[in-house]
Motif scaffolding. Structure first.
Motif, PDB file in Angstrom:
ATOM      1  N   LYS B 169       0.841  -1.211   0.000  1.00  0.00           N
ATOM      2  CA  LYS B 169       0.000   0.000   0.000  1.00  0.00           C
ATOM      3  C   LYS B 169       0.870   1.253   0.000  1.00  0.00           C
ATOM      4  CE  LYS B 169      -4.607  -0.878   0.934  1.00  0.00           C
ATOM      5  NZ  LYS B 169      -5.810  -0.096   1.097  1.00  0.00           N
ATOM      6  N   ALA B 170       1.907   1.211   0.838  1.00  0.00           N
ATOM      7  CA  ALA B 170       2.822   2.365   0.920  1.00  0.00           C
ATOM      8  C   ALA B 170       3.529   2.571  -0.412  1.00  0.00           C
ATOM      9  CB  ALA B 170       3.823   2.154   2.040  1.00  0.00           C
ATOM     10  N   ALA B 171       3.893   1.466  -1.059  1.00  0.00           N
ATOM     11  CA  ALA B 171       4.565   1.554  -2.362  1.00  0.00           C
ATOM     12  C   ALA B 171       3.634   2.168  -3.404  1.00  0.00           C
ATOM     13  CB  ALA B 171       5.022   0.169  -2.800  1.00  0.00           C
ATOM     14  N   GLU B 172       2.396   1.702  -3.411  1.00  0.00           N
ATOM     15  CA  GLU B 172       1.395   2.240  -4.356  1.00  0.00           C
ATOM     16  C   GLU B 172       1.220   3.748  -4.157  1.00  0.00           C
ATOM     17  OE1 GLU B 172      -2.369   0.242  -3.896  1.00  0.00           O
ATOM     18  OE2 GLU B 172      -1.490  -1.667  -4.510  1.00  0.00           O
ATOM     19  N   SER B 173       1.085   4.115  -2.886  1.00  0.00           N
ATOM     20  CA  SER B 173       0.857   5.517  -2.547  1.00  0.00           C
ATOM     21  C   SER B 173       2.067   6.384  -2.939  1.00  0.00           C
ATOM     22  CB  SER B 173       0.552   5.604  -1.056  1.00  0.00           C
ATOM     23  OG  SER B 173       0.851   6.851  -0.560  1.00  0.00           O
ATOM     24  N   LEU B 174       3.260   5.842  -2.664  1.00  0.00           N
ATOM     25  CA  LEU B 174       4.497   6.560  -2.993  1.00  0.00           C
ATOM     26  C   LEU B 174       4.605   6.807  -4.495  1.00  0.00           C
ATOM     27  CD1 LEU B 174       7.089   7.590  -1.593  1.00  0.00           C
ATOM     28  CD2 LEU B 174       8.115   5.365  -2.036  1.00  0.00           C
ATOM     29  N   LEU B 175       4.290   5.769  -5.257  1.00  0.00           N
ATOM     30  CA  LEU B 175       4.363   5.869  -6.712  1.00  0.00           C
ATOM     31  C   LEU B 175       3.324   6.865  -7.245  1.00  0.00           C
ATOM     32  CD1 LEU B 175       5.857   4.710  -9.124  1.00  0.00           C
ATOM     33  CD2 LEU B 175       4.190   2.868  -9.218  1.00  0.00           C
ATOM     34  N   TYR B 176       2.148   6.833  -6.661  1.00  0.00           N
ATOM     35  CA  TYR B 176       1.097   7.741  -7.092  1.00  0.00           C
ATOM     36  C   TYR B 176       1.514   9.199  -6.821  1.00  0.00           C
ATOM     37  CZ  TYR B 176      -3.462   9.864  -7.754  1.00  0.00           C
ATOM     38  OH  TYR B 176      -4.483  10.660  -8.207  1.00  0.00           O
ATOM     39  N   ARG B 177       2.092   9.402  -5.630  1.00  0.00           N
ATOM     40  CA  ARG B 177       2.532  10.770  -5.283  1.00  0.00           C
ATOM     41  C   ARG B 177       3.667  11.224  -6.203  1.00  0.00           C
ATOM     42  NH1 ARG B 177       4.451  10.419   0.031  1.00  0.00           N
ATOM     43  NH2 ARG B 177       3.520   8.387   0.371  1.00  0.00           N
ATOM     44  N   ALA B 178       4.552  10.275  -6.537  1.00  0.00           N
ATOM     45  CA  ALA B 178       5.672  10.608  -7.432  1.00  0.00           C
ATOM     46  C   ALA B 178       5.147  11.036  -8.798  1.00  0.00           C
ATOM     47  CB  ALA B 178       6.594   9.403  -7.570  1.00  0.00           C
ATOM     48  N   ARG B 179       4.188  10.277  -9.331  1.00  0.00           N
ATOM     49  CA  ARG B 179       3.643  10.596 -10.665  1.00  0.00           C
ATOM     50  C   ARG B 179       2.862  11.905 -10.644  1.00  0.00           C
ATOM     51  NH1 ARG B 179       1.550   4.532 -11.790  1.00  0.00           N
ATOM     52  NH2 ARG B 179       3.435   3.687 -12.708  1.00  0.00           N
ATOM     53  N   THR B 180       2.119  12.121  -9.559  1.00  0.00           N
ATOM     54  CA  THR B 180       1.349  13.366  -9.450  1.00  0.00           C
ATOM     55  C   THR B 180       2.292  14.563  -9.421  1.00  0.00           C
ATOM     56  OG1 THR B 180      -0.277  12.141  -8.180  1.00  0.00           O
ATOM     57  CG2 THR B 180      -0.443  14.526  -8.081  1.00  0.00           C
ATOM     58  N   ARG B 181       3.347  14.423  -8.626  1.00  0.00           N
ATOM     59  CA  ARG B 181       4.336  15.516  -8.513  1.00  0.00           C
ATOM     60  C   ARG B 181       5.000  15.773  -9.871  1.00  0.00           C
ATOM     61  NH1 ARG B 181       5.785  19.798  -7.577  1.00  0.00           N
ATOM     62  NH2 ARG B 181       7.848  20.410  -6.855  1.00  0.00           N
ATOM     63  N   LEU B 182       5.314  14.675 -10.560  1.00  0.00           N
ATOM     64  CA  LEU B 182       5.946  14.815 -11.874  1.00  0.00           C
ATOM     65  C   LEU B 182       5.021  15.529 -12.859  1.00  0.00           C
ATOM     66  CD1 LEU B 182       7.734  11.421 -12.524  1.00  0.00           C
ATOM     67  CD2 LEU B 182       8.768  13.672 -12.454  1.00  0.00           C
ATOM     68  N   ARG B 183       3.763  15.170 -12.804  1.00  0.00           N
ATOM     69  CA  ARG B 183       2.782  15.798 -13.693  1.00  0.00           C
ATOM     70  C   ARG B 183       2.742  17.308 -13.438  1.00  0.00           C
ATOM     71  NH1 ARG B 183      -1.912  16.563 -12.645  1.00  0.00           N
ATOM     72  NH2 ARG B 183      -2.156  15.111 -10.945  1.00  0.00           N
ATOM     73  N   GLU B 184       2.791  17.644 -12.155  1.00  0.00           N
ATOM     74  CA  GLU B 184       2.769  19.074 -11.796  1.00  0.00           C
ATOM     75  C   GLU B 184       4.037  19.782 -12.277  1.00  0.00           C
ATOM     76  OE1 GLU B 184       0.185  18.318  -7.710  1.00  0.00           O
ATOM     77  OE2 GLU B 184       2.319  18.841  -7.577  1.00  0.00           O
ATOM     78  N   ILE B 185       5.178  19.089 -12.110  1.00  0.00           N
ATOM     79  CA  ILE B 185       6.462  19.708 -12.507  1.00  0.00           C
ATOM     80  C   ILE B 185       6.499  19.941 -14.019  1.00  0.00           C
ATOM     81  CG2 ILE B 185       8.981  19.442 -12.565  1.00  0.00           C
ATOM     82  CD1 ILE B 185       8.621  17.633 -10.019  1.00  0.00           C
ATOM     83  N   VAL B 186       6.102  18.905 -14.789  1.00  0.00           N
ATOM     84  CA  VAL B 186       6.158  19.083 -16.254  1.00  0.00           C
ATOM     85  C   VAL B 186       5.132  20.112 -16.745  1.00  0.00           C
ATOM     86  CG1 VAL B 186       7.211  16.867 -16.861  1.00  0.00           C
ATOM     87  CG2 VAL B 186       4.755  17.020 -16.696  1.00  0.00           C
ATOM     88  N   LYS B 187       4.074  20.271 -15.965  1.00  0.00           N
ATOM     89  CA  LYS B 187       3.073  21.285 -16.333  1.00  0.00           C
ATOM     90  C   LYS B 187       3.680  22.688 -16.153  1.00  0.00           C
ATOM     91  CE  LYS B 187      -1.557  22.836 -15.064  1.00  0.00           C
ATOM     92  NZ  LYS B 187      -2.538  22.823 -13.961  1.00  0.00           N
TER      93      LYS B 187
END
Lengths: 140, 190
Positions: B169-187
């Protein structure tokens, strides 16, 4: 479809093919989401491209070579050290033995006395020093 | 747990057993089996082919030296990815220190640094890598680990959890947060 929901789903996709028909319709009508999708997916594409970089086929040979270098030196070094020590000991022994053979048998009575004085006397060297100090030549 | 399809004779366990009794050819087989995977992990962190190749070598040498300490609590692949990841991050830390010194000496040494660049370097590729590096740098270390292992190694959430020693669960959450952050950065920086 609302932008918030679309953006949430976008986080879990890797290419445009994974978009549902509903999502496709959404980006057709929402330039902001379309822009964000393009930016995110083109970044993932860059990552995919970088991931394709192949390692040199010679890397295993290089690793094995490096391993042999780091492993082997210990034994040759030890061998060299032991060999050098043996040569030094042998040379010293040879020197002592040859000196004993050439010189050892010619020890005179005076020398024997000096040696016995040196090793058995409680006042090592004092008699010898007295002799030297009271020597006639010295008094002159 | 990370499973690989492989013939019975060359399972990781059998290769490790052979290495432990002094069979170096088994280690070579192990290297060949995982060299690309280790290299990809290193590339994902350092974004430079030469550095990643050097790191790959160092990873395997460390693996060889420490193989006796591998108790089999996790799979060999999990252990290998963990070592590759940690060595890559250590390398980046050292690079940061080096970079600081380089910046101090930049006025005197700039010409020298530029001339040391490989002549055949592909500028476009370099720019792309710079871009990836600058974006991934903005993630936290844990997020970057999760992203690299998931996207460069294509590890499942279970495998990711094993390597990072966290729950699924922690891994899933970590990955989701990483992708969300990346999406924000590239935006923000398209």
């Amino acid at each position: 479809m609302q932008c918030n929901k679309y953006i949430q789903n976008l986080t879990n996709i890797h290419s445009l093919d994974e978009l549902s028909p509903e999502e496709r319709d959404h980006i057709k009508n929402c330039s902001e989401c379309e822009k964000e999708t393009q930016a995110y997916l083109s970044f993932l594409l860059l990552v995919e491209k970088e991931k394709q970089t192949a390692v040199s086929p010679f890397i295993s040979t290089r690793i094995m070579g490096k391993l042999q270098k780091t492993q082997k030196p210990f034994i040759p070094q030890l061998q060299t050290i032991l060999l050098n020590t043996a040569v030094i000991i042998f040379t010293l022994m040879l020197g002592f033995i040859s000196a004993y053979i050439l010189d050892g048998n010619k020890i005179g009575s005076e020398q024997e006395e000096m040696v016995s004085q040196y090793f058995s006397s409680t006042s090592v060297g004092l008699n010898i020093e007295d002799n030297w100090l009271n020597n006639e030549l010295y008094e002159e | 747990m990370i499973y690989a399809t492989e013939p019975m004779t060359n399972t990781d366990e059998s290769l490790i057993e052979r290495i432990n009794i002094g069979d170096d050819s088994a280690f070579e087989l192990l290297v060949k089996k995982y060299q690309q995977k280790v290299f990809q992990t290193c590339v994902g962190f350092v974004h430079n082919e030469d550095d990643a190749a050097d790191l790959t070598q160092e990873v395997f040498i460390r693996i060889y030296k420490r193989l006796h300490s591998f108790k089999g609590k996790s799979t060999f692949a999990t252990w290998l990815y963990r070592i590759s990841m940690n060595m890559s991050l250590n390398f980046l830390r050292k690079q940061k220190v080096k970079y600081l010194f380089m910046r101090i000496d930049q006025d005197q040494g700039e010409q020298e640094i530029i001339s040391e660049e490989r002549a055949d370097q592909n500028i476009l590729r370099k720019d792309e890598r710079k871009k990836i590096a600058s974006i991934l740098q903005k993630l936290t270390t844990a997020q970057r680990k999760a992203f690299v292992l998931s996207h460069y190694q294509e590890l499942s959430n279970q495998e990711l959890a094993d390597v990072l020693e966290i729950t699924v669960k922690a891994a899933e959450s970590l990955l989701y947060r990483a992708r969300t952050r990346l999406r924000e950065i590239v935006k923000e920086n398209p």
